[in-house]
Motif scaffolding. Sequence first.
Motif, PDB file in Angstrom:
ATOM      1  N   TYR A 165       3.469   5.950  -5.266  1.00  0.00           N
ATOM      2  CA  TYR A 165       3.740   5.895  -6.705  1.00  0.00           C
ATOM      3  C   TYR A 165       2.630   6.536  -7.529  1.00  0.00           C
ATOM      4  CZ  TYR A 165       4.514   3.510 -11.239  1.00  0.00           C
ATOM      5  OH  TYR A 165       4.710   3.201 -12.564  1.00  0.00           O
ATOM      6  N   LEU A 166       1.377   6.276  -7.155  1.00  0.00           N
ATOM      7  CA  LEU A 166       0.233   6.741  -7.948  1.00  0.00           C
ATOM      8  C   LEU A 166      -0.497   7.928  -7.340  1.00  0.00           C
ATOM      9  CD1 LEU A 166      -1.371   3.300  -8.920  1.00  0.00           C
ATOM     10  CD2 LEU A 166       0.089   4.753 -10.344  1.00  0.00           C
ATOM     11  N   GLY A 167      -0.277   8.179  -6.067  1.00  0.00           N
ATOM     12  CA  GLY A 167      -1.126   9.166  -5.406  1.00  0.00           C
ATOM     13  C   GLY A 167      -2.476   8.540  -5.106  1.00  0.00           C
ATOM     14  N   PRO A 168      -3.521   9.355  -4.903  1.00  0.00           N
ATOM     15  CA  PRO A 168      -4.856   8.794  -4.631  1.00  0.00           C
ATOM     16  C   PRO A 168      -5.262   7.815  -5.737  1.00  0.00           C
ATOM     17  CG  PRO A 168      -4.837  11.157  -4.278  1.00  0.00           C
ATOM     18  CD  PRO A 168      -3.519  10.826  -4.920  1.00  0.00           C
ATOM     19  N   THR A 205       0.832  -1.208   0.000  1.00  0.00           N
ATOM     20  CA  THR A 205       0.000   0.000   0.000  1.00  0.00           C
ATOM     21  C   THR A 205       0.867   1.259   0.000  1.00  0.00           C
ATOM     22  OG1 THR A 205      -1.782  -1.148   1.146  1.00  0.00           O
ATOM     23  CG2 THR A 205      -1.782   1.256   1.246  1.00  0.00           C
ATOM     24  N   ARG A 206       1.922   1.268   0.815  1.00  0.00           N
ATOM     25  CA  ARG A 206       2.805   2.433   0.874  1.00  0.00           C
ATOM     26  C   ARG A 206       3.450   2.698  -0.487  1.00  0.00           C
ATOM     27  NH1 ARG A 206       8.183   3.249   1.638  1.00  0.00           N
ATOM     28  NH2 ARG A 206       8.598   1.032   2.012  1.00  0.00           N
TER      29      ARG A 206
END
Length: 235
Positions: A82-85, A76-77
């Motif tokens: 990497y993608l933001g929201p 998840t981190r």
Amino acid sequence: MNPILYCDGYKLGHRNMYPENTTKVYSNWTPRGSRVPGQEEETFFGLQYFLQKYLIDDFNKNFFAKPGKEVCDRYTRRINGYLGPNTIGSDHIRALHTLQYLPLEFRAVPEGTKVPMRVPTMTVENTLPEFFWLTNYFETLMSCEMWLPCTSATTARYYRDEFIKGAIKTGSPVEFVDWQGHDFSMRGMEGIEAAALSGAGHLLYFTGTDTLPALDLIEEYYGVPENYLLGGSVP
């Protein structure tokens, strides 16, 4: 590293792009062509190494054997940073960790087989409906690890065929061809694994090699009969 992240970033969201109620994904590995004129076959090689090294050993050690919370929190981190929201989530990763194995089935021609271009050499499909997304998730890792041994084996076969033609034409002993295509490529490779994989593919068709890691790779992942001359060089 967390092996669930051995993929291209664009793979992360594919799970949500399949048609609703998808339960089975079936894919194939097919050599589409060669830039070398007259090279119309690929030598298939490297699958057993790929399966054992990554989908079994690496996943068992660095994914399934670790606490589920640790694996999912780390996933998840990475994804959020990497993608933001995003809407990818980690429930599917948690479900896979709970399962404790990769529900995939591979079928392939025997390694070392020469297969015509544009003919599939391997297929893969999921064995549990809820993990349909796994089939193509590992496409990137598979391509990253298997393109090199297949290509090096195919290239070595091409050289061997040419050397045999030359030996017959000139009256040289054909048996000497085993040593004429000597592998000195290790110093120019991208790393130890690349050298070992490429060198292993080369050893399908030649005996001469200075790439020592290739010998250990073949012995560990494929097995070698006692007193079998896998590869050699000079002192």
